[in-house]
Enzyme design. Structure first.
Site, PDB file in Angstrom:
ATOM      1  N   LYS A 173      47.253  43.013  27.657  1.00 26.17           N
ATOM      2  CA  LYS A 173      47.540  44.460  27.068  1.00 26.17           C
ATOM      3  C   LYS A 173      48.905  44.715  26.627  1.00 26.17           C
ATOM      4  O   LYS A 173      50.070  44.333  27.513  1.00 26.17           O
ATOM      5  CB  LYS A 173      47.057  45.263  27.867  1.00 26.17           C
TER       6      LYS A 173
HETATM    7  C1  R5P Z   1      50.074  52.752  31.858  1.00 25.20           C
HETATM    8  O1  R5P Z   1      50.134  53.747  32.567  1.00 25.20           O
HETATM    9  C2  R5P Z   1      48.524  52.160  31.926  1.00 25.20           C
HETATM   10  O2  R5P Z   1      48.696  50.819  31.861  1.00 25.20           O
HETATM   11  C3  R5P Z   1      47.775  52.784  30.820  1.00 25.20           C
HETATM   12  O3  R5P Z   1      46.554  52.105  30.975  1.00 25.20           O
HETATM   13  C4  R5P Z   1      48.370  52.157  29.320  1.00 25.20           C
HETATM   14  O4  R5P Z   1      49.576  52.777  28.993  1.00 25.20           O
HETATM   15  C5  R5P Z   1      47.308  52.470  28.342  1.00 25.20           C
HETATM   16  O5  R5P Z   1      47.241  53.958  28.014  1.00 25.20           O
HETATM   17  P1  R5P Z   1      47.940  54.616  26.832  1.00 25.20           P
HETATM   18  O6  R5P Z   1      46.916  54.271  25.822  1.00 25.20           O
HETATM   19  O7  R5P Z   1      47.902  55.967  27.245  1.00 25.20           O
HETATM   20  O8  R5P Z   1      49.146  54.040  26.458  1.00 25.20           O
END
Ligand code: R5P
Length: 263
Positions: A173
């Site tokens: 990711k």
């Molecule tokens: C970090 O806090 C986490 O890995 C979140 O899952 C990631 O940042 C994805 O969430 P967002 O779309 O809010 O950035």
């Protein structure tokens, strides 16, 4: 690929489209009760029918999600810092593989901090997590965390994603960036994008559209869904882009219709 691992990954990245809409609600592991997740149960429940998987910590999973709802779980297993910590990269593994198996998860997720003071610690933690997860056919998601002063460009993000894949992550990711195709093309495992900070709904849909158009296997989106004025509208709209090849305008209409109660 090991049957169990392939089966778990297929529950997250849907074989019919090769894509996924993951709902990220793990933010509290270092942000505490962040906006939109003050009461995780209340936020998560209405969104569950529209998410292909749920990314969260064991604490929120146990306390806020019914075990009777058969959604694939991506369990965040790294942490150890808070928003008040002087150095966010100082993370370690917080949750054992045994616990992940007990919680019947499909994947475990860990952040790597390439170029940060604790780079080596987080990369070795990823390698160790892969060693342990491989024993049981559990997938590993590497999250490329970006330090406050670092550029989120294709050069940096392709470095992070490629290292994560080389160390054995089964999917990665990262953030969307200009020349994103380069990030995807140089990473041998599927790449999904985080949504990042809350932006206007149409811009977030454009981000999802650009990402999948440039090779992303989907999104792992949090704030741009649960901080929206219509979280269900947003996740439905994102789904339309990711799985049904909807345009940004078509998806935006889905969001608006849900928001106005026309659905
Ligand atoms: C970090 O806090 C986490 O890995 C979140 O899952 C990631 O940042 C994805 O969430 P967002 O779309 O809010 O950035």
């Amino acid at each position: 690929m090991d049957w169990g691992l392939e089966n778990r990954l297929s529950r997250i990245i849907k074989p019919d489209t090769g894509r996924t809409v993951m709902l990220a609600v793990d933010h509290g592991y270092f942000l505490g009760p962040t906006t939109g997740l003050e009461n995780p149960k209340k936020t998560i429940e209405p969104l569950l029918p529209y998410a292909d998987s749920l990314m969260l910590t064991r604490g929120v999973l146990r306390n806020s999600v019914s075990a009777k709802f058969a959604i694939p779980i991506v369990l965040r297993v790294s942490g150890g810092t808070s928003i008040l910590s002087p150095e966010l990269s100082n993370e370690g593994i917080t949750t054992s593989i045994k616990e992940a198996i007990r919680l019947n998860v499909c994947a475990v997720a860990l952040s790597i901090f390439v170029g940060s003071p604790y780079e080596q610690q987080t990369l070795l933690a990823l390698s160790e997590l892969v060693n342990q997860a491989n024993e049981y056919g559990i997938a590993v998601l590497a999250v490329t965390a970006v330090g406050r002063d670092m550029a989120r460009d294709a050069k940096y993000l392709s470095l992070c994603c490629r290292i994560a894949a080389e160390l054995g992550a089964h999917f990665v990711k990262t953030y969307y960036c200009e020349d994103f195709k380069r990030v995807v093309d140089t990473c041998p495992v599927p790449v999904v994008i985080a949504g990042g900070k809350k932006i206007a709904e149409k811009d977030a849909l454009q981000l999802a559209y650009n990402a999948v158009s440039n090779g992303a296997s989907g999104v792992d989106m949090g704030r741009n869904i649960f901080q929206s004025d219509s979280p269900v509208g947003m996740i439905k709209a994102v789904r339309a882009i990711v799985h049904n090849q909807a345009s940004v305008d078509e998806a935006y209409r889905i969001y608006e219709a849900e928001k106005q109660g026309k659905v």
